[in-house]
Design an enzyme around this catalytic site. Structure first.
Site, PDB file in Angstrom:
ATOM      1  N   ASN A  63       0.778  -1.244   0.000  1.00  0.00           N
ATOM      2  CA  ASN A  63       0.000   0.000   0.000  1.00  0.00           C
ATOM      3  C   ASN A  63       0.806   1.289   0.000  1.00  0.00           C
ATOM      4  O   ASN A  63       0.238   2.361  -0.127  1.00  0.00           O
ATOM      5  CB  ASN A  63      -0.948   0.010   1.200  1.00  0.00           C
ATOM      6  CG  ASN A  63      -2.183  -0.818   0.955  1.00  0.00           C
ATOM      7  OD1 ASN A  63      -2.377  -1.345  -0.137  1.00  0.00           O
ATOM      8  ND2 ASN A  63      -3.032  -0.949   1.960  1.00  0.00           N
ATOM      9  N   GLU A 127      -2.551  -0.210  -8.065  1.00  0.00           N
ATOM     10  CA  GLU A 127      -3.972  -0.413  -7.765  1.00  0.00           C
ATOM     11  C   GLU A 127      -4.627   0.965  -7.662  1.00  0.00           C
ATOM     12  O   GLU A 127      -5.657   1.241  -8.253  1.00  0.00           O
ATOM     13  CB  GLU A 127      -4.089  -1.167  -6.437  1.00  0.00           C
ATOM     14  CG  GLU A 127      -5.501  -1.460  -5.985  1.00  0.00           C
ATOM     15  CD  GLU A 127      -5.513  -2.133  -4.614  1.00  0.00           C
ATOM     16  OE1 GLU A 127      -6.003  -3.267  -4.511  1.00  0.00           O
ATOM     17  OE2 GLU A 127      -5.026  -1.534  -3.634  1.00  0.00           O
ATOM     18  N   TRP A 217     -11.141  -8.212  11.380  1.00  0.00           N
ATOM     19  CA  TRP A 217     -10.321  -7.678  10.288  1.00  0.00           C
ATOM     20  C   TRP A 217      -8.853  -7.824  10.668  1.00  0.00           C
ATOM     21  O   TRP A 217      -8.056  -8.387   9.956  1.00  0.00           O
ATOM     22  CB  TRP A 217     -10.682  -6.206  10.015  1.00  0.00           C
ATOM     23  CG  TRP A 217      -9.748  -5.557   9.045  1.00  0.00           C
ATOM     24  CD1 TRP A 217      -9.750  -5.736   7.687  1.00  0.00           C
ATOM     25  CD2 TRP A 217      -8.671  -4.662   9.331  1.00  0.00           C
ATOM     26  NE1 TRP A 217      -8.732  -4.995   7.117  1.00  0.00           N
ATOM     27  CE2 TRP A 217      -8.049  -4.332   8.100  1.00  0.00           C
ATOM     28  CE3 TRP A 217      -8.159  -4.097  10.512  1.00  0.00           C
ATOM     29  CZ2 TRP A 217      -6.963  -3.464   8.002  1.00  0.00           C
ATOM     30  CZ3 TRP A 217      -7.075  -3.237  10.427  1.00  0.00           C
ATOM     31  CH2 TRP A 217      -6.492  -2.924   9.183  1.00  0.00           C
ATOM     32  N   ARG A 248     -15.342  -3.083   5.518  1.00  0.00           N
ATOM     33  CA  ARG A 248     -14.872  -4.241   4.753  1.00  0.00           C
ATOM     34  C   ARG A 248     -16.067  -5.108   4.333  1.00  0.00           C
ATOM     35  O   ARG A 248     -17.185  -4.871   4.776  1.00  0.00           O
ATOM     36  CB  ARG A 248     -13.895  -5.090   5.602  1.00  0.00           C
ATOM     37  CG  ARG A 248     -12.559  -4.399   5.886  1.00  0.00           C
ATOM     38  CD  ARG A 248     -11.755  -4.162   4.632  1.00  0.00           C
ATOM     39  NE  ARG A 248     -10.450  -3.544   4.857  1.00  0.00           N
ATOM     40  CZ  ARG A 248     -10.196  -2.227   4.803  1.00  0.00           C
ATOM     41  NH1 ARG A 248     -11.173  -1.382   4.563  1.00  0.00           N
ATOM     42  NH2 ARG A 248      -8.967  -1.768   4.978  1.00  0.00           N
ATOM     43  N   ASP A 351      -7.932 -11.766  -5.133  1.00  0.00           N
ATOM     44  CA  ASP A 351      -7.763 -10.688  -4.161  1.00  0.00           C
ATOM     45  C   ASP A 351      -7.999 -11.219  -2.741  1.00  0.00           C
ATOM     46  O   ASP A 351      -7.246 -10.924  -1.814  1.00  0.00           O
ATOM     47  CB  ASP A 351      -8.755  -9.574  -4.516  1.00  0.00           C
ATOM     48  CG  ASP A 351      -8.612  -8.365  -3.615  1.00  0.00           C
ATOM     49  OD1 ASP A 351      -7.454  -8.018  -3.300  1.00  0.00           O
ATOM     50  OD2 ASP A 351      -9.638  -7.786  -3.227  1.00  0.00           O
ATOM     51  N   HIS A 388      -1.525   1.789   9.856  1.00  0.00           N
ATOM     52  CA  HIS A 388      -2.558   1.819   8.804  1.00  0.00           C
ATOM     53  C   HIS A 388      -3.277   3.158   8.910  1.00  0.00           C
ATOM     54  O   HIS A 388      -2.646   4.213   8.859  1.00  0.00           O
ATOM     55  CB  HIS A 388      -3.497   0.614   9.016  1.00  0.00           C
ATOM     56  CG  HIS A 388      -4.199   0.138   7.789  1.00  0.00           C
ATOM     57  ND1 HIS A 388      -5.204   0.860   7.196  1.00  0.00           N
ATOM     58  CD2 HIS A 388      -4.074  -0.986   7.039  1.00  0.00           C
ATOM     59  CE1 HIS A 388      -5.660   0.201   6.130  1.00  0.00           C
ATOM     60  NE2 HIS A 388      -4.977  -0.924   6.008  1.00  0.00           N
ATOM     61  N   SER A 436       2.506  -2.102   5.121  1.00  0.00           N
ATOM     62  CA  SER A 436       3.513  -3.160   5.249  1.00  0.00           C
ATOM     63  C   SER A 436       4.896  -2.662   4.826  1.00  0.00           C
ATOM     64  O   SER A 436       5.890  -2.854   5.534  1.00  0.00           O
ATOM     65  CB  SER A 436       3.112  -4.377   4.411  1.00  0.00           C
ATOM     66  OG  SER A 436       3.011  -4.034   3.042  1.00  0.00           O
TER      67      SER A 436
END
Ligand code: FAD
Length: 629
Positions: A63, A127, A217, A248, A351, A388, A436
C-alpha cells in the site's frame, strides 16, 4: 502442570521485539550495520516469523510506494495525503522519513522474489496512486526468510511471548518473556531494544460471534503488547485516541481496496442510493478535510454509517456493476468479452485468496458470484493500528535533518522518550499510512539509529536480579491460582476465586463496546459514558490479579489481556481528553459533536509513571514543516 520453570538468560547488544514487518526490516538493516561494528543482534517473536503478524496470511497489494526516482510522486505529496486523511493529525518529519525510504524496501521485496504484477514494459501495476498489486500469499514468508538469513537462527527466539520491559534508571535494559511451548522463562539483556509488536485486536467487542468470534479484520496475533511495553517503560505515547474502523466485506472482513481502486466499484445502500453522492453536503461540516480528494477514510465511513443509522442498510459493494463496466468495451466480440470476464472473475477471487481466505470461503459457501450480484460491506469493530489508518503509538524522535525543534527531535531517529528504547510499525505513532512496506522501511530506519545509539553508549545496562525474580513469579502466578483453586467448583470455567482470560476479555470488550463507542453504540460516546468506562476498567484491573490459566497457552491469553487493558485505558483517557469530534467515522463525541480546529489541531500525548502508576495527558503541537496545507 509442573511449576518448575528454567530461567534462560540471553545477553545481546540490540534486541528486536516482534517478528512482523517492522521487525524484519530492522533485522536486515541491523545485521548489515551490526556486522561492520561487531554489534550482536537478537530477535524474539511470540509466534513463528514466516506467518506472524498482520501480513501472516498474505496481502494482495503493497500500500505504500512513492515512485520517487521515477518522479511519479513526491514525498510532499505523500505527507499531504496522510495529513488530510488523518484530519490534520500527523507528524510531517516521521511521514517524510518513511516516504523517502519506502521505495527501497519495496525494491528489496522484488529482489527477494515476491511476485509483483508487472505491465508489458516490466513496470509495477498500480492499484491506486500509492498501491502496487502483488501475488502476495507468501509475502510474509519472503520477507521473514530475508530477516532470518540476515540474523541467523541462533539469534532468533520464536514462540516467546514478551511481557515486560526491564529498565536501568532512565535507560532500557531488556525485557522478560516466557516460552508458550516449553517451561522456560526468558530474560533478555540488551543495550538497545526495538518495540515492534504490532497493534491491538480484541479490545472492543467483535461483531463475530460463537465459533466465528476469532474472525476479525485485524489478525489475532497482536494484542496491544507494543503499547503495554512502551507505556510500562514510561515512554511518552501519542494519538492513543486515534483508533481505526475499516469498512470491509461483511462477516469475513475481506479487503475492499481492489474493488474501490482497481475495479472502480460504487457502494450503495439498500435503496440503491450512492451514499458518497447523496450525503456529499455532510462533508462541508468537516472543514477543509471534507473538501480534499481522496476523501478521508473516516469521512467515507461516516457517510455510509449515516445511512445505516437511518435504517437504510445494508450497504453493498456493486461488484456486478463494476465487472460489467470493465468488460463493456469488449462487448460485440464474444471471445474477447468472455476472456475478459474470466480474467476479472479470477482477479476478484484472487484478491481474497491472497490475503483473506475466509472471505473467499464465505463467498463460496453462500453462492456469491461477484459478476452476478452485489456483496454486503459494513463497518467493523475498532482496532489500534498506527501503521494503517489509525495513528496510536509511541512518541518517537524524528530524523535530525528534518528536525522540527525539541518537541520532535532528541537524538536518534525513532527512539522513544526512554533512552535506548526504539519503536517502529504499529508501535510508533503519528505516522499513519506506512502499511507493510513503510513499516519495513521504518524498522530499517529505527535499527540503523539503534546501532548508532549502541556505539555511542556501549555499556551493558544493569538488570536487577530481584526485579527479574519478582517478574518471573508474577508471570506464572495465574497457573498457581488455577492449581490452588480448581477443586472449588465442578466446572473450571466458573470459580469465585479466579477469572479465566476469556471471561476477562468479554468484560473488557463489553465495557469498551457499550461505553467507549464500539459498534453496538454506533461508535458514539460522551463524558459520562467514558467516566463509567474508567470506573469499570478500574474494577477489571483489580480483578486482573485473579486471572488464572490452565496451561501455557492460556497463560499467553492471560498476558494478552493484561496488555489489552493498558491499551484500553490509554484510549479511554485520551478520548475523554480530546473535547471535540475529529474522526466521526472512527468515533463520535456526542457531547462535542463538531471538529474544533482552534483548540484541538494538536496531538494528545500521554505518560504513565510506572512507579506511582499515575497518568498525565497533555497536548503537543502539530507542526507544518513541509507547507502542505
Ligand atoms: P506486524 O507485522 O503485525 O507484526 C507484529 C509482530 O509482533 C508479530 O510478529 C507478532 O507475532 C509479534 N508480537 C505481538 N505480540 C508480541 C509479544 N507480546 N511478544 C513477542 N512478539 C509479539 N499493508 C499493505 O501494504 N497492504 C495491504 O493490503 C494491507 N492490508 C492489511 C490488512 C489487514 C487486515 C491489516 C491488519 C493490515 C494490513 N496492512 C496492509 C498493514 C500491514 O499489515 C501493517 O502495516 C504491518 O504489518 C505492520 O507491521 P508491524 O511490524 O508493526 O506489525
Amino acid at each position: 502442570m509442573p511449576m518448575n520453570f528454567e530461567t534462560v538468560e540471553v545477553t545481546t547488544d540490540f534486541l528486536i521485539v516482534g517478528g512482523g514487518m517492522a521487525a524484519c526490516g530492522a533485522a536486515v538493516e541491523a545485521a548489515y550495520w551490526g556486522k561492520q561494528h561487531g554489534v550482536k543482534v537478537t530477535l524474539v517473536d511470540k509466534a513463528s516469523m514466516v506467518r506472524s503478524g498482520a501480513v501472516g496470511m498474505g496481502l494482495s497489494a503493497i500500500n505504500q510506494y512513492i515512485g520517487v526516482t521515477k518522479g511519479t510522486n513526491t514525498v510532499e505529496d505523500y505527507i499531504k495525503y496522510v495529513k488530510y486523511d488523518l484530519m490534520g493529525i500527523a507528524r510531517d518529519d516521521l511521514v517524510a522519513n518513511i516516504a523517502r525510504h519506502v521505495d527501497s524496501s519495496v525494491h528489496l521485496f522484488d529482489k527477494w522474489g515476491l511476485p509483483f504484477w508487472k505491465d508489458d514494459e516490466g513496470g509495477y501495476v498500480n492499484e491506486g496512486r500509492w498501491q502496487l498489486m502483488i501475488n502476495g500469499e507468501s509475502y510474509k514468508v519472503v520477507v521473514a526468510e530475508a530477516a532470518k538469513n540476515a540474523l541467523g537462527m541462533d539469534n532468533i527466539y520464536e514462540r516467546v511471548f514478551v511481557i515486560e520491559p526491564l529498565l536501568d534508571g532512565d535507560r532500557i535494559a531488556g525485557c522478560v518473556g516466557f516460552s508458550v511451548r516449553e517451561n522456560k522463562f526468558y530474560v533478555f539483556k540488551a543495550k538497545a531494544v526495538l518495540a515492534a509488536m504490532g497493534g491491538a485486536v480484541g479490545v472492543f467487542k467483535p461483531k463475530s460471534t460463537g465459533e466465528g468470534m476469532g474472525r476479525s479484520w485485524y489478525p489475532p496475533f497482536s494484542t496491544g503488547s507494543s503499547a503495554y511495553f512502551t507505556i510500562k517503560a514510561g515512554a511518552e505515547m501519542t494519538c492513543q485516541e486515534v483508533r481505526f474502523v475499516p469498512v470491509r466485506f461483511k462477516d469475513a472482513y475481506g479487503p475492499v481496496g481492489a474493488w474501490f481502486l482497481l475495479f472502480k466499484s460504487r457502494a450503495t445502500n439498500a435503496m440503491d442510493e450512492e451514499y458518497m453522492a447523496t450525503r456529499r453536503s455532510e462533508l462541508a461540516n468537516w472543514g477543509k478535510y471534507g473538501a480534499v480528494k481522496p476523501i478521508p477514510a473516516n469521512l467515507r465511513n461516516y457517510l455510509g454509517m449515516l445511512d445505516q443509522f437511518e435504517g437504510k442498510g445494508p450497504l453493498f459493494m456493486r461488484t456486478d456493476e463494476a465487472i460489467a463496466n470493465l468488460a463493456k468495451k469488449y462487448e460485440g466480440d464474444e471471445k474477447a468479452f468472455k476472456k475478459k470476464m474470466k480474467e476479472l472473475e479470477a482477479e476478484a477471487w484472487e484478491d481474497f485468496l491472497d490475503m483473506t481466505i475466509a472471505q473467499a470461503l464465505l463467498w463460496a459457501a453462500t453462492n456469491v458470484e461477484p459478476e452476478k450480484g452485489s456483496s454486503e460491506i459494513a463497518a467493523t469493530e475498532p482496532y489500534f493500528i498506527g501503521s494503517h489508518s489509525g495513528a496510536s503509538g509511541a512518541w518517537v524522535s524524528g530524523p535530525e535533518d528534518l528536525a522540527g525543534g525539541t518537541d520532535y527531535f532528541w537524538g536518534y531517529a525513532n527512539m522513544t522518550t526512554i533512552k535506548g528504547l526504539f519503536a517502529a510499525g504499529d508501535a510508533s505513532g503519528a505516522s499513519s499510512h506506512k502499511f507493510s512496506s513503510g513499516s519495513h522501511a521504518e524498522g530499517r530506519i529505527a535499527a540503523k539509529a539503534a546501532i548508532k545509539f549502541i556505539l555511542d553508549n556501549n555499556t551493558q545496562p544493569n538488570v536487577d536480579a530481584a526485579v527479574v525474580e519478582a517478574l518471573k513469579a508474577e508471570t506464572y502466578k495465574p497457573l498457581e491460582i488455577f492449581e490452588a483453586n480448581k477443586g472449588y467448583t465442578t466446572t473450571p470455567e466458573v470459580n469465585p476465586n479466579y477469572i479465566l482470560p476469556k471471561m476477562f476479555m468479554f468484560r473488557l470488550q463489553k465495557l469498551m463496546d457499550e461505553y467507549v463507542g464500539g459498534f453496538s453504540s454506533n461508535f458514539s460516546t460522551n463524558t459520562k459514558s467514558l467516566n463509567r468506562a474508567m470506573e469499570l476498567l478500574t474494577f477489571l484491573q483489580e480483578d486482573s490479579d485473579k486471572l488464572a490459566a490452565r496451561d501455557l497457552h492460556e497463560l499467553m491469553r492471560v498476558w494478552e489481556n493484561k496488555h489489552r487493558i493498558m491499551q484500553a485505558e490509554s484510549h479511554v483517557r485520551t478520548v475523554l481528553f480530546r473535547e471535540e469530534t475529529r474522526w466521526p467515522g472512527y468515533y463520535f463525541r456526542a457531547d462535542y459533536p463538531k471538529i474544533d480546529e482552534e483548540n484541538w489541531l494538536c496531538f494528545v500525548n500521554t505518560k504513565y509513571d510506572p512507579q506511582t502508576k499515575e497518568w498525565s495527558v497533555f497536548k503537543k503541537p502539530v507542526l507544518n514543516l513541509f507547507n502542505v496545507d
